[in-house]
Scaffold this active site. Sequence first.
Site, PDB file in Angstrom:
ATOM      1  N   GLN A 271      68.941 -19.130 -32.607  1.00  0.00           N
ATOM      2  CA  GLN A 271      67.718 -19.833 -32.981  1.00  0.00           C
ATOM      3  C   GLN A 271      67.321 -19.555 -34.432  1.00  0.00           C
ATOM      4  O   GLN A 271      66.909 -20.463 -35.148  1.00  0.00           O
ATOM      5  CB  GLN A 271      66.578 -19.422 -32.043  1.00  0.00           C
ATOM      6  CG  GLN A 271      65.296 -20.165 -32.289  1.00  0.00           C
ATOM      7  CD  GLN A 271      65.421 -21.647 -32.007  1.00  0.00           C
ATOM      8  OE1 GLN A 271      66.150 -22.055 -31.118  1.00  0.00           O
ATOM      9  NE2 GLN A 271      64.714 -22.458 -32.761  1.00  0.00           N
ATOM     10  N   GLU A 272      67.449 -18.316 -34.850  1.00  0.00           N
ATOM     11  CA  GLU A 272      66.992 -17.931 -36.186  1.00  0.00           C
ATOM     12  C   GLU A 272      67.890 -18.467 -37.304  1.00  0.00           C
ATOM     13  O   GLU A 272      67.396 -18.937 -38.315  1.00  0.00           O
ATOM     14  CB  GLU A 272      66.912 -16.401 -36.304  1.00  0.00           C
ATOM     15  CG  GLU A 272      65.927 -15.734 -35.373  1.00  0.00           C
ATOM     16  CD  GLU A 272      64.484 -15.842 -35.813  1.00  0.00           C
ATOM     17  OE1 GLU A 272      64.222 -16.303 -36.941  1.00  0.00           O
ATOM     18  OE2 GLU A 272      63.606 -15.455 -35.025  1.00  0.00           O
ATOM     19  N   SER A 273      69.220 -18.352 -37.118  1.00  0.00           N
ATOM     20  CA  SER A 273      70.130 -18.634 -38.242  1.00  0.00           C
ATOM     21  C   SER A 273      71.341 -19.474 -37.886  1.00  0.00           C
ATOM     22  O   SER A 273      72.190 -19.711 -38.759  1.00  0.00           O
ATOM     23  CB  SER A 273      70.635 -17.314 -38.824  1.00  0.00           C
ATOM     24  OG  SER A 273      71.483 -16.669 -37.877  1.00  0.00           O
TER      25      SER A 273
ATOM     26  N   GLN B 262      68.565 -15.206 -29.862  1.00  0.00           N
ATOM     27  CA  GLN B 262      67.638 -15.156 -30.985  1.00  0.00           C
ATOM     28  C   GLN B 262      68.379 -15.459 -32.296  1.00  0.00           C
ATOM     29  O   GLN B 262      67.872 -16.189 -33.146  1.00  0.00           O
ATOM     30  CB  GLN B 262      66.959 -13.791 -31.044  1.00  0.00           C
ATOM     31  CG  GLN B 262      65.866 -13.714 -32.077  1.00  0.00           C
ATOM     32  CD  GLN B 262      65.181 -12.371 -32.079  1.00  0.00           C
ATOM     33  OE1 GLN B 262      65.546 -11.449 -31.362  1.00  0.00           O
ATOM     34  NE2 GLN B 262      64.172 -12.245 -32.920  1.00  0.00           N
TER      35      GLN B 262
ATOM     36  N   ASN C 117      58.275 -13.523 -34.700  1.00  0.00           N
ATOM     37  CA  ASN C 117      58.333 -14.781 -35.445  1.00  0.00           C
ATOM     38  C   ASN C 117      57.039 -15.126 -36.170  1.00  0.00           C
ATOM     39  O   ASN C 117      57.081 -15.658 -37.271  1.00  0.00           O
ATOM     40  CB  ASN C 117      58.717 -15.932 -34.513  1.00  0.00           C
ATOM     41  CG  ASN C 117      60.187 -15.920 -34.225  1.00  0.00           C
ATOM     42  OD1 ASN C 117      60.974 -16.097 -35.123  1.00  0.00           O
ATOM     43  ND2 ASN C 117      60.551 -15.696 -32.985  1.00  0.00           N
TER      44      ASN C 117
END
Length: 129
Positions: free
Chosen positions: A33-35, A30, A107
């Site tokens: 994917q996020e940052s 995660q 999300n």
Amino acid sequence: MNATDRWDSLIQYWTEQIWPEADWRLIKCQIRQESAFNPQAVSPCGAIGLLQIMPATGQSLGVSRMMLFDPAENIRAGITYLKHQYERFPEIPDYRERLKFALASYNGGRGYINRAIALARKEDAPWQT
């Protein structure tokens, strides 16, 4: 140590402390994917840090906007928030499906997921998947 391993010990620690049933590698994915593992990341909509926490969400978890840039605080807040989302779907008994709903809520927001569930129920579709 490469960028993808830099935060492993923090991810493992906070996952064990907050949600030991979860696989810490999910949180790592995660974060990717996020940052892309950037603790200083700020999205166009204002989400902050490794797990891209919105300031209002951080505040609700007791973490100030500035503290969201701290990797440990961001990871702690993100895991806590994801676990809260997971716990809000007791009507979905299958662990994997429930996790998918939790990630979608993380999300997109629970409101959108609620509307999707309502539409699926109205159409007599398999709303728990």
